[in-house]
Structure formats: structure tokens, C-alpha cells
Design an enzyme around this catalytic site. Structure first.
Site, short mmCIF file in Angstrom:
data_model
loop_
_atom_site.label_atom_id
_atom_site.label_comp_id
_atom_site.label_asym_id
_atom_site.label_seq_id
_atom_site.Cartn_x
_atom_site.Cartn_y
_atom_site.Cartn_z
N PRO A 146 0.82 -1.23 0.00
CA PRO A 146 0.00 0.00 0.00
C PRO A 146 0.85 1.27 0.00
O PRO A 146 1.77 1.40 0.79
CB PRO A 146 -0.80 -0.11 1.30
CG PRO A 146 -0.61 -1.50 1.79
CD PRO A 146 0.67 -2.00 1.22
N GLU A 147 0.54 2.18 -0.93
CA GLU A 147 1.17 3.50 -0.98
C GLU A 147 0.09 4.53 -0.72
O GLU A 147 -1.03 4.19 -0.35
CB GLU A 147 1.85 3.69 -2.34
CG GLU A 147 2.89 2.60 -2.64
CD GLU A 147 3.58 2.78 -3.98
OE1 GLU A 147 3.69 3.91 -4.46
OE2 GLU A 147 4.02 1.77 -4.55
#
Ligand SMILES: [Zn+2]
Length: 289
Positions: free
Chosen positions: A2-3
Site C-alpha cells: 500500500p502506498e
């Protein structure tokens, strides 16, 4: 992994589930989640707290309690938060923590690789903790070419490696760094300090455009990313270069190449992201002739 777009999507879905709710039961099933702090003590301190807000900074989900305490959640590689409605089955594979709310619904934290963290901080600890680790939020107005000029000035590292440093751009990771560099027509191995003003402006636009596309697609689903309601994102179908070695560049049709920068797989177009300025000039004259 996840960014910013994935974490922001999680935050937005989590907010209506948690805000105003009291934590009636808290079980931390994996001591790695809270270390070096004792999971039982962290659970005891969370118990009975009422959630005031769910925010995000970089890749952290920030759960603020009315007491002023803050729970910082970092999903790392494979962490996710799942909402379980009252009366539904609570046993979830790879569950590391379970929180039952005062309306009977629950939030389960699951994490296959177990790199995610839960850190409970006092009100006065939160700002200094985040400021020491994170640079500007790239979608805020204050971010821009001048910020990049300051943060990249002393860095001889490759541009891609510098962009992965959370103190340069908060929330950028391997996927969106590659996508941003392609949009900005900048080679990932360019020395970070060597950009000119026009290139820093292009990079600012590239970063924002890549992140906004990711947000609009609810993030990219590779491996374990899920929103709290179990949905997936669709950004992976919008990748211009990431993971597309050998496929034609969407801009110039040259085959996308893969290399490694700072140990991370890195995808770029060798034609529209030339390494040297001389090459850029050649490419420009080739295009115009
Ligand atoms: Zn190209």
C-alpha cells in the site's frame, strides 16, 4: 504494497466505520504488531476509547481518540483492515488484531507477512514522530518544485531512490514512483540533485497525476490489498510502465525496460526517459526530424 492512494482509500472507508464508536473489546493476537510494547498493555489502553477522527499522513493511518491518544497503523507489505458486521463470522485468516465496536460490528487487522505495526502515542508525541519521518504531502498545495529543489539538492542518489525516501515525498512507494517518473519523462537513475527547474516542475505534476489516478481507481490491487469492505482497487490496469517490461510504451511504443534501483524493481521507457541530457537532446531532434 500500500502506498498513498491505497492507504487513503483505506482511511476513507474506515472513517465512517470508526468515528464516534467506542472500542468495547480489543484483542491483539500477534506481539510483533505492537513491539517493543506489550500487546496486552496496548490493548488495555485502547479499550473503552472513543474514536474522534481517522486521518492519514504518508502511509500511516492515524486513528485519533477523543482522549487525545493516537493509534498509528502502518500496513507495510500485506496489512489490511476488514470490517465485519455484527453477527458475521469473526474468524479471518491471518488475523493479528480484532476490535469490537459498541455497535457490535468489528474491525479485523490481517497481515500475511506480519510487517505491519500498531503504535499507540500520547497526544504530544504524534507530531514529532511523524515530522521526523515524513516530508510534505504531495497532494497538498505546499508541495511543489521548490520543495523538491530543497529536498533533492544534496542528494547524489538515483532519483528513484530519493523519491522512495519518505522524507522527500510522503506516501510515494515503488509503483507510484515509477509511474510519476514516466509521466515526467525522467530516467530513474538520473542523479537526484541534477534536475533543472523545468524537470522539477514536470516531476511535481507527474507525482500528483500518478497519485490522483491511483486515488480515482481506489488504489492498485496486487496481492493482499483490500479496502475495509473487501473491495479491490483497479489502478493495476492503469499502470503505464510498472510491471510492464517488454510491452510498448503507451507514449512512444518503445519496449518498456526493467532495471533495479536501490534493490527495487524499476520500470521505465528508455526512449522517453533518457538517462543523459545529451541523449534527451538527441531524442528530441530525432522526434522533430
Ligand atoms: Zn516511451
Amino acid at each position: 504494497v500500500p502506498e498513498l492512494p491505497e492507504v487513503e482509500t483505506v482511511r476513507a472507508r474506515l472513517e465512517p466505520i470508526l468515528v464516534g464508536r467506542r472500542l468495547d473489546q480489543v484483542e491483539i493476537l500477534d506481539s510483533r504488531l505492537t513491539r517493543p510494547h506489550d500487546p496486552g498493555l496496548v490493548a488495555a489502553r485502547l479499550l473503552g476509547g472513543r474514536v474522534g477522527a481517522v486521518e492519514r499522513r504518508g502511509k500511516y493511518v492515524i486513528v485519533r481518540f477523543e482522549s487525545g491518544c493516537v493509534l498509528l497503523i502502518h500496513l507495510r507489505m500485506t496489512g489490511s483492515l476488514l470490517r465485519v458486521h455484527a453477527g458475521e463470522e469473526l474468524s479471518v485468516a491471518h488475523a493479528r488484531a480484532v476490535v469490537i465496536l459498541d455497535n457490535g460490528s468489528a474491525v479485523v487487522y490481517r497481515d500475511v507477512r506480519r510487517f505491519g505495526t500498531w503504535l499507540l502515542l500520547e497526544p504530544d508525541e504524534v507530531g514529532p514522530y511523524l515530522d521526523a519521518r515524513l516530508g510534505h504531502e504531495p497532494l497538498e498545495r505546499r508541495f511543489g518544485p521548490r520543495v523538491l529543489e530543497r529536498s533533492l539538492a544534496a542528494r547524489r542518489a538515483p532519483l528513484k531512490a530519493a523519491l522512495l525516501d519518505q522524507r522527500v515525498v510522503a506516501g510515494l512507494g515503488n509503483i507510484y514512483a515509477d509511474e510519476a517518473l514516466w509521466r515526467a519523462r525522467l530516467h530513474p537513475l538520473r542523479p537526484a540533485h541534477g534536475l533543472d527547474a523545468a524537470e522539477r516542475a514536470a516531476l511535481t505534476r507527474g507525482i500528483r497525476s500518478a497519485l490522483r489516478t491511483g486515488l480515482a481507481r481506489q488504489g492498485a490491487t496486487l496481492r493482499d490489498y483490500r479496502t475495509p469492505d473487501g473491495a479491490t482497487g483497479s489502478m493495476q490496469s492503469e499502470f503505464r510502465v510498472y510491471g510492464r517490461a517488454g510491452e510498448p510504451c503507451p507514449r512512444c511504443r518503445a519496449p518498456i525496460e526493467k532495471t533495479r534501483v536501490g534493490g527495487r524493481g524499476t520500470w521505465y521507457c528508455p526512449a522517453c526517459q533518457p538517462l543523459a541530457a545529451a541523449q534527451a537532446g538527441l531524442a528530441a531532434s530525432a522526434r522533430s526530424s
